[in-house]
Scaffold this active site. Structure first.
Site, short mmCIF file in Angstrom:
data_model
loop_
_atom_site.label_atom_id
_atom_site.label_comp_id
_atom_site.label_asym_id
_atom_site.label_seq_id
_atom_site.Cartn_x
_atom_site.Cartn_y
_atom_site.Cartn_z
N ASP A 336 -54.24 3.37 22.11
CA ASP A 336 -55.22 3.13 21.07
C ASP A 336 -54.50 3.29 19.72
O ASP A 336 -53.49 3.99 19.64
CB ASP A 336 -56.35 4.15 21.20
CG ASP A 336 -57.44 3.96 20.16
OD1 ASP A 336 -57.80 2.81 19.92
OD2 ASP A 336 -57.89 4.96 19.59
N ASP A 634 -58.57 8.35 22.03
CA ASP A 634 -59.30 9.53 21.55
C ASP A 634 -60.80 9.30 21.47
O ASP A 634 -61.54 10.23 21.19
CB ASP A 634 -58.77 9.95 20.17
CG ASP A 634 -58.93 8.84 19.13
OD1 ASP A 634 -59.34 7.72 19.50
OD2 ASP A 634 -58.65 9.10 17.95
N ASP A 638 -62.49 4.65 24.87
CA ASP A 638 -61.27 4.68 25.67
C ASP A 638 -61.48 5.27 27.06
O ASP A 638 -60.61 5.13 27.93
CB ASP A 638 -60.20 5.52 24.95
CG ASP A 638 -59.85 4.97 23.58
OD1 ASP A 638 -59.74 3.74 23.46
OD2 ASP A 638 -59.71 5.76 22.64
#
Length: 903
Positions: A336, A634, A638
């Site tokens: 990410d 985070d 995700d």
């Protein structure tokens, strides 16, 4: 679920106008639902909460550690020995199996809490319209069709189609990955818009940063976007780690081999050697116990547990033991962007005024850095335009900067405004912040904010906002200001945007001293353009270095983000991900089949405007192509991909509880560089596990060789089953542990990740195991036969056999500390554990030889000093022969490929 309910799930609410939504959900924004309608819908749709998953009992978790084919064979052997009246053997075998189960249970008992973490994100209360009255209810009682009121600070209780939005901004980074709060409006949105672009929607679990709004609930509970993530996580197949798959396969192969050999030996002994059935059964049980590496599950758990401890010392918390090793096999890290590769702290990096271009050092909200020009800090006294710009962005601002108890700098307010405050604080002198006389707040329609201030008796309107809006103000009726060149300013904006920067403009307008209140029409013309500020969510400097190291280790890093394509490409280029041009967007992924995605997933390293479903599909596509995939993140968005990946890596500081609970590993310091340390540790653990297997299996092979030779040659049993268990366990809990502390070979991070289908035992390892088994077993057998020929008592022969195998393995330990290199190298004394456990082993051997209760339990007898010396001489001979074999192997490998790295 009713047909209508199913139909509603498929509706693209963001594409419908408000009248159609009212008609579809049979609701009235002026009155809301009646209490009767709400009650009926609550029955129909269920409570606005996420379903919980039944947890396994502690007993089930414990007994699953007996679910191993090798343990099954061991337990059958225990039952047979009990039926034959050999109760000591039975007790020892059961004890070994129980100890292995306990180690596995206590090391790996981690409850799955991801769904519970998602539930905590839901709002507790909601303000709704019922029977024409505004009331507060529990969020679990919210139903589709409810009219919900929203204000700053609220958490969104359900998925809502907005019907009113007054300067409404919603923080959606945890759901979409968008680094800034999203401005909301009520108009319809294109059908193919991803979640991050559905500006007329408010999603469950997100929070309101500013403004107010009103909307119609279109989905609750499991039907919300958050619920879909929850459902996706529950349905995601959590893959076995490469190590567990290999050990499972290895166990099955060993079990089948043991059963076939045992059956053949029983048949041969019964038909050819005329052994009695009971005596022969003891031989066969001894053979099975000898061949089973029953200490291996325990030693694997211990080595992994040591790896977990080492990881913790390096800022990585591992929730699942086998995950320690998995990172060593990773071929792709899907990361990410927001908060992982970047700081998730907006930062001004460039400032452009009428005359000059400035660079700004320092990242994040900490007011640490300088405003420079030509690499020299500028003086505010010499830069009037810059000084004016800083006064504008600091005054025309609702944010504030503070330092928390932990010493971290935080902002109160919008991230974009917060970074402008930080910019002003980096000046070489205090920048004035004038008191606001009148204010025009920022809104999505006008795209700017303005304040009326007074400075030395002169009143000004300070304005900041979208550059194109300020350009129009400066261009229209600009008091004859000929200096404004729109083309030049637009070129500046383009240059900043190409570097992934978000651009904010600043300007002012002089007004008469009698002005006390300002309106939009007051600044439609006559604004003097002062400058531009380029803002970015900056890359983590340590992450850039970590990505470079990953590439050196043969690991590809892919960035998957919810941000816009231009920003993603620019950040990727800065970090060394991708080529700075290619990027695949979420809408492109939507139009691809799984097969088509598999064909392009390796071509692209940057993926922009992605949704949770896209991240999950990308991970699956990479795994389908044979990659061992790590996913970092985070946010809530995700979580499904974190769970599906071979190893999920969550951020410990800024990560949501959902992402942490879904991941196998949490980075305490949110530092991408820690992943490189984890890769090193994973490779070290795997190498040491292979060394341990290379060391421990010849013990089993040597003992099995002894028993098979005894049956084939018609000899008395050279070692009893309970003595075999002693040898296996004493070596597992002493010598094998030493290899867990071996350091990583210097060249290990120069090698590419091992292929996923690489067997646990290579052809060379199988050769080494057979070679050393015959070497140790043959040497011990020759020694034993000599003792038998001299007329030694069987108990003495069995004791000497046990002792010889243990001492020979002690010497073999030092062969196994390096796979190919010479044992006496510069790292010979680096592992103190090898010498400590060697001493402990000798003490334990003394105990089994000379303590009376140990003699009774294991059927041993005390030995004279010469029976310590002879095994030592044999051990030295075995050590030397194996070192010569390693030297020959090195020559062969180099002759085949001169460039091959040999560790």
């Amino acid at each position: 679920m009713s047909a209508k309910h199913k139909q509603e799930q498929n509706i693209l609410w963001h594409t419908l106008d408000i009248d159609k939504i009212k008609e579809q959900l049979e609701t009235d924004p002026a009155k809301g639902l009646t209490k009767a309608e709400a009650s009926e819908r609550l029955q129909k749709y269920g409570a606005n909460e996420l379903p919980s998953k039944a947890k396994k009992s502690v007993w089930i978790k414990f007994f699953k550690h007996f679910h191993d084919v090798l343990i099954y064979i061991l337990l059958v052997a225990a039952v047979v020995t009990a039926l034959m009246g050999h109760y000591i053997d039975t007790a020892v075998i059961f004890a070994v199996a129980f100890i292995n189960a306990c180690i596995g249970f206590f090391q790996e008992n981690k409850a799955e809490q991801a769904l519970e973490g998602i539930k905590k994100m839901l709002s507790l209360h909601a303000n709704v319209l019922r029977d024409g009255e505004r009331i507060e209810i529990d969020s679990q009682d919210v139903v589709p069709g409810d009219i919900v009121f929203l204000r700053a600070g609220n958490k969104i209780p359900a998925d809502i189609r907005l019907i009113k939005a007054d300067k409404l901004k919603i923080e959606e980074s945890a759901l979409t990955g968008e680094s800034t709060s999203v401005e909301k409006q009520t108009n319809v949105v294109d059908e193919d818009a991803v979640i991050g672009d559905r500006s007329n929607m408010a999603f469950s679990g997100t929070s309101i940063a500013s403004g107010t709004g009103q909307g119609i609930v279109i989905a609750t509970g499991r039907d919300t976007e958050l619920g879909k993530i929850s459902k996706s996580m529950a349905e995601v197949e959590q893959l076995q780690t490469p190590l567990l798959r290999q050990i499972t396969q290895f166990g099955k192969q060993v079990a089948m081999t043991i059963l076939v050999i045992a059956a053949l030996m029983y048949g041969f002994g019964y038909l050819v050697r005329d052994y009695g059935p009971v005596e022969l059964m003891l031989y066969v049980i001894g053979l099975a116990v000898a061949a089973i590496p029953e200490g291996l599950p325990a030693i694997v758990s211990i080595i992994l547990a040591i790896g977990v401890q080492n990881m913790a010392n390096r800022k990585a918390i591992v929730r699942n033991l086998p995950s320690v090793e998995t990172l060593g096999a990773v071929t792709v890290i899907c990361s990410d962007k927001t908060g992982t590769l970047t700081k998730n702290e907006m930062t001004v990096t460039s400032v452009i005024t009428v005359e000059q271009h400035y660079e700004v050092t320092g990242t994040g909200y900490a007011p640490e850095g300088k405003i420079t020009m030509d690499n020299k800090e500028v003086s505010m006294g010499e830069e009037p335009d810059l000084n004016e710009l800083l006064r504008i962005v600091k005054t025309c601002n609702d944010a504030s900067l503070r330092k928390d108890e932990d010493g971290h700098w935080k902002i109160n307010g919008e991230p974009t405004e917060g970074c402008l405050i930080t910019l002003a604080e980096k000046a070489d002198k205090e920048i004035e912040r004038f008191e606001s006389i009148s204010k025009i707040p920022f809104d999505s329609e006008h795209k700017y904010m303005a304040v009326l201030v007074e400075n030395d008796g002169q009143k000004y309107i300070y304005v900041k906002g979208a550059p194109d809006r300020l350009f129009s103000m400066a261009e229209s009726g600009n008091s004859g200001d000929s200096k404004f060149d729109r083309n030049q300013w637009e070129q500046h904006v383009k240059e900043l945007a190409e570097h992934g920067l978000r651009v904010i403009g600043a300007g002012y307008k002089k007004v008469s001293s009698d002005v006390e209140e300002i309106h939009h029409e007051d600044i439609e013309t006559g604004v003097e353009m002062v400058g531009l500020a380029g803002i970015i969510d900056p890359p983590r400097e340590e992450a850039i270095s970590a990505i470079r190291e990953c590439k050196g280790a043969g690991i590809t890093v892919k960035m998957i983000t919810g941000d816009h394509k231009d920003t993603a490409v620019a950040i990727g280029k800065m970090m060394g991900i991708g080529d700075g041009e290619l990027a695949l967007e979420g809408k492109d992924i939507n139009n691809m089949t799984d097969e088509e995605l598999e064909h392009v997933v390796e071509k692209y390293d940057v993926f922009a405007r992605t949704s949770p479903e896209h991240k999950l599909r990308l991970v699956k596509a990479l795994q389908k192509l044979g990659h061992v995939c790590a996913m970092t993140g985070d946010g809530v968005n995700d979580a499904p991909a974190l769970k599906r990946a071979d190893i999920g890596v969550a951020m410990g500081i800024k990560g949501t509880e959902v992402s942490k609970d879904a991941a196998e590993m949490v980075l305490v310091d949110d530092n991408f560089e820690t992943i490189v340390n984890a890769v090193e540790e994973g490779r070290r653990v795997y190498n040491n596990l292979k060394k341990t297997i290379l060391f421990i299996l010849p013990t089993n092979g040597a003992q099995a060789f002894l028993i098979m030779a005894s049956i084939l040659f018609g000899l008395a049993m050279p070692i009893t089953p309970v003595q075999i268990l002693w040898v296996n366990m004493v070596i597992a809990i002493t010598l094998s542990l030493a290899l867990a502390f071996e350091r990583l070979e210097d060249c290990a991070m120069e090698l590419p990740p091992r292929p996923m289908k690489t067997p646990l035992l290579s052809g060379y390892y199988i050769f080494r195991i057979i070679f050393v088994s015959i070497l140790i077993g043959g040497g011990t057998l020759a020694f034993s036969m000599e003792l038998i020929n001299r007329g030694y008592d069987q108990a003495v022969v069995q004791t000497i056999t046990l002792h010889t195998i243990v001492i020979l393995q002690l010497f073999h330990l030092f062969n196994c500390r390096s796979e190919h290199s010479f044992a006496f190298n510069k790292r010979f004394f680096s592992n103190k554990a090898a010498f400590i456990v060697s001493g402990i082993l000798l003490v334990l051997q003394a105990g089994i030889l000379y303590l009376p209760f140990m003699n009774t339990l294991f059927g041993t007898t005390p030995l004279g000093w010469e029976y310590w010396l002879i095994p030592m001489v044999l051990g030295a001979a075995v050590f030397t022969i194996i070192e010569v074999e390693k030297w020959i192997t090195r020559i062969i490998i180099k002759s085949r490929n001169k460039d091959e790295v040999i560790c």
